[in-house]
Motif scaffolding. Sequence first.
Motif, PDB file in Angstrom:
ATOM      1  N   THR A 278       0.846  -1.184   0.000  1.00  0.00           N
ATOM      2  CA  THR A 278       0.000   0.000   0.000  1.00  0.00           C
ATOM      3  C   THR A 278       0.886   1.240   0.000  1.00  0.00           C
ATOM      4  N   THR A 279       0.297   2.362  -0.273  1.00  0.00           N
ATOM      5  CA  THR A 279       0.997   3.647  -0.220  1.00  0.00           C
ATOM      6  C   THR A 279       0.088   4.645   0.489  1.00  0.00           C
ATOM      7  N   ARG A 280       0.653   5.774   0.826  1.00  0.00           N
ATOM      8  CA  ARG A 280      -0.122   6.852   1.430  1.00  0.00           C
ATOM      9  C   ARG A 280       0.201   8.153   0.714  1.00  0.00           C
ATOM     10  N   LYS A 281      -0.789   9.056   0.707  1.00  0.00           N
ATOM     11  CA  LYS A 281      -0.640  10.367   0.071  1.00  0.00           C
ATOM     12  C   LYS A 281      -0.873  11.463   1.113  1.00  0.00           C
ATOM     13  N   GLN A 282      -0.702  12.698   0.700  1.00  0.00           N
ATOM     14  CA  GLN A 282      -0.854  13.826   1.610  1.00  0.00           C
ATOM     15  C   GLN A 282      -2.225  13.835   2.273  1.00  0.00           C
ATOM     16  N   ARG A 283      -3.272  13.470   1.556  1.00  0.00           N
ATOM     17  CA  ARG A 283      -4.622  13.470   2.166  1.00  0.00           C
ATOM     18  C   ARG A 283      -4.694  12.487   3.345  1.00  0.00           C
ATOM     19  N   ASP A 284      -3.928  11.380   3.257  1.00  0.00           N
ATOM     20  CA  ASP A 284      -3.881  10.422   4.366  1.00  0.00           C
ATOM     21  C   ASP A 284      -3.167  11.032   5.568  1.00  0.00           C
ATOM     22  N   PHE A 285      -2.093  11.775   5.299  1.00  0.00           N
ATOM     23  CA  PHE A 285      -1.361  12.438   6.375  1.00  0.00           C
ATOM     24  C   PHE A 285      -2.229  13.517   7.027  1.00  0.00           C
ATOM     25  N   ASP A 286      -3.013  14.242   6.200  1.00  0.00           N
ATOM     26  CA  ASP A 286      -3.925  15.257   6.731  1.00  0.00           C
ATOM     27  C   ASP A 286      -4.959  14.611   7.652  1.00  0.00           C
ATOM     28  N   LYS A 287      -5.464  13.448   7.255  1.00  0.00           N
ATOM     29  CA  LYS A 287      -6.452  12.744   8.080  1.00  0.00           C
ATOM     30  C   LYS A 287      -5.814  12.297   9.399  1.00  0.00           C
ATOM     31  N   LEU A 288      -4.572  11.791   9.346  1.00  0.00           N
ATOM     32  CA  LEU A 288      -3.869  11.386  10.567  1.00  0.00           C
ATOM     33  C   LEU A 288      -3.700  12.582  11.495  1.00  0.00           C
ATOM     34  N   GLU A 289      -3.297  13.726  10.951  1.00  0.00           N
ATOM     35  CA  GLU A 289      -3.130  14.923  11.775  1.00  0.00           C
ATOM     36  C   GLU A 289      -4.463  15.352  12.387  1.00  0.00           C
ATOM     37  N   SER A 290      -5.539  15.181  11.650  1.00  0.00           N
ATOM     38  CA  SER A 290      -6.873  15.495  12.163  1.00  0.00           C
ATOM     39  C   SER A 290      -7.231  14.575  13.339  1.00  0.00           C
ATOM     40  N   ILE A 291      -6.891  13.305  13.225  1.00  0.00           N
ATOM     41  CA  ILE A 291      -7.137  12.355  14.319  1.00  0.00           C
ATOM     42  C   ILE A 291      -6.314  12.741  15.546  1.00  0.00           C
ATOM     43  N   VAL A 292      -5.054  13.123  15.330  1.00  0.00           N
ATOM     44  CA  VAL A 292      -4.198  13.553  16.442  1.00  0.00           C
ATOM     45  C   VAL A 292      -4.789  14.797  17.105  1.00  0.00           C
TER      46      VAL A 292
END
Length: 168
Positions: free
Chosen positions: A112-126
């Motif tokens: 799998t891979t991740r993109k900036q939108r995935d990182f944005d979602k992670l930051e939102s969860i944090v």
Amino acid sequence: ERGFSYSYGHGLVEKGYLLLKQSGYLIKPVTIEEWFNLKIRGQQLVGKMDVLFRINNELVMIDYKTGKEMPDARDLRSNLQATTYAYVVNLLYKENCKLLFAYIKHDKFLETTRKQRDFDKLESIVDEISELEKYYSASDAIPITPSPSACQYCALNRSCSGPASIGY
């Protein structure tokens, strides 16, 4: 002294390395069993990456799964652990990576891979975790039942009066 888990872990890394090398990849190990301890948006993130390779000029993080059933593609796509690993690699090495989950019991890799939108979602969860931590540490919303076995794993233990009341 290095015990069973160290030897077992390196055996898994070697097995993955050989599988990839036999497939014709040009492989250069970057790091093996690297601990990370980062502050992300005010929250401490601690973990360990099994192995990070540079394969054909691309960073590839491999996480070894022992004794686990393989998820379907949708579950892997939404896996928060995978997103966290990709985020950490991006922070530490300043580039994105491919993620391979090696299911040892099945002798298979899932990618799998991740993109900036995935990182944005992670930051939102944090951010949500930070808000919850503020709310619960400032109120009596949750009755506290402190115990050494529970407090050591609780994410709120640094802002909670429970651990201090039992000398933890």
